[in-house]
Enzyme design. Structure first.
Site, PDB file in Angstrom:
ATOM      1  N   TYR A 165       0.813  -1.215   0.000  1.00  0.00           N
ATOM      2  CA  TYR A 165       0.000   0.000   0.000  1.00  0.00           C
ATOM      3  C   TYR A 165       0.849   1.270   0.000  1.00  0.00           C
ATOM      4  O   TYR A 165       0.423   2.302  -0.485  1.00  0.00           O
ATOM      5  CB  TYR A 165      -0.907   0.026   1.236  1.00  0.00           C
ATOM      6  N   ASP A 180     -12.088  -9.351   4.176  1.00  0.00           N
ATOM      7  CA  ASP A 180     -13.354  -9.404   3.416  1.00  0.00           C
ATOM      8  C   ASP A 180     -13.906 -10.827   3.413  1.00  0.00           C
ATOM      9  O   ASP A 180     -15.109 -11.049   3.551  1.00  0.00           O
ATOM     10  CB  ASP A 180     -13.148  -8.950   1.958  1.00  0.00           C
TER      11      ASP A 180
END
Ligand code: IPM
Ligand code: MG
Length: 360
Positions: free
Chosen positions: A146, A255
């Site tokens: 990231y 998720d």
């Protein structure tokens, strides 16, 4: 106690779900004699529309001056929203990534718990869901892919894109310590997830995690490759207590873990630094397709507010009261559309918030 909270309503369903969390916090304030002082800032699409950037310097300063940040969700439809025609550093998500970095929120806690009441909403076979599960993903949040250097270059007419994955031993050590600390308060098991059969960063991850583990002889440590972990999450989720992992793996696995709880609309999260400061947000996105319809599930945001009381303000009793109220409303068979099942009463977002607040 006075709680100084910076509020980011955000985009999509963000304003609706945050309003319900504030309704519940206000009830807590009333019942337990606290003062909730809210200051709103803009972030994401709302900030792009108003200020031309996804997060202003002023907004960062306001957030830094608070005790905690309560957030809804940011972003829009990535294929149709005009925000996604902007340069990547001007898109809604860039605001969130910048805020995580500016506030040094390196530890992201994402609990995934199967409520008995929602067992029917769990997409797994009954023989698996009947075991129940209660895990916490400890995701590293300010390093890895990231935040590594990235660029897109064209050489000899061929375009290539480069993202880099870097972890220092310090970054690994501090998140590992958080993971073992929280495991100590739970079932005392850490599953460290990596890709050590391929990546150097994972091999360093494993080495440092093992070093940290020496200070926690009461906590069991196992290592698991990320692909296997993705499989184990649907095969036998009951085996997990704390999953400790790097940024990108944690994004993906959280998720998946949320889906096996029945609905991503139930999952809270806390992003912490080394002080009591934290940013609290639901694990789900901004669901632009159902924004403004009063049908979103506010529970993840309400449970995030409970995490905020627990971690940033040490108000355990108050956090317990919110969690118990959520459980009670589920026991009374009230459901938003995403967790609806036969024989239950379907309610909207604001009604769900009111039901929970009323039970505190
Ligand atoms: C999350 C989200 C973010 C992430 C996005 C919105 C940048 O998916 O919090 O999991 O990837 O971290
Ligand atoms: Mg994500």
């Amino acid at each position: 106690m006075k709680c100084r909270i910076t509020v980011i309503k955000g985009d999509g369903i963000g304003p609706e779900i945050v309003a319900e969390a504030q309704k519940v916090l206000d009830k807590i304030a009333l019942k337990f004699g606290h003062v909730m002082e809210y200051t709103d800032i803009l972030m994401g699409g709302a900030s792009i529309d108003a200020c031309g950037v996804p997060l202003t310097e002023e907004a960062i300063e306001t957030a830094k001056a608070a005790d905690a940040v309560l957030m809804g969700s940011i972003g829009g439809n990535t294929s149709t929203s005009p925000w996604y025609k902007l340069a990547p550093n001007l898109r809604p998500e860039a605001g969130l990534l910048r805020l995580r970095k500016e506030l040094n929120l390196f530890a992201n806690l994402r609990p995934a718990y199967l409520y008995e009441e929602l067992a029917k909403a769990c997409p797994l076979k009954e023989e698996i869901s009947s075991q129940g599960f209660d895990m916490l993903i400890m995701r590293e949040l300010t390093g890895g892919l990231y935040f590594g250097e990235r660029k897109t270059v064209t050489e000899n007419g061929i375009t290539k894109a480069i993202d880099t994955l870097t972890y220092s031993e310090e970054e690994i050590r501090r998140i590992a310590i958080k993971g073992f600390d929280v495991a100590r308060k739970r079932k005392k098991k850490v599953t460290s997830v990596d890709k050590a059969n391929v990546l150097d960063s994972s091999r360093l991850w494993r080495k440092i995690v093992e070093e940290v583990a020496k200070d926690y002889p009461d906590v069991a440590l196992e290592h698991m490759l990320v692909d296997n972990c993705a499989m184990q999450l649907v095969k036998d989720p009951a085996q997990f207590d704390v999953i400790l992992t790097e940024n990108m793996f944690g994004d993906i696995l959280s998720d998946e873990a949320s889906m096996v709880t029945g609905s991503i609309g139930m999952l809270s999260s806390a992003s912490l630094n080394d002080t009591k400061f934290g940013l609290y947000e639901p694990s789900h996105g901004s669901a632009p397709d159902i924004a403004g319809m009063d049908i979103a599930n506010p529970i993840a945001t309400i449970l995030s507010a409970a995490m905020m009381l627990r971690y940033s303000f040490d108000l355990d009793r108050e956090a317990d009261a919110i969690e118990a109220a959520v459980k009670q409303v589920l026991q009374e068979n009230f459901r938003t559309g995403d967790i609806m099942s036969e024989g239950c009463t379907k309610v909207g977002c604001s009604q769900m918030g009111t039901l929970i607040a009323d039970r505190i």
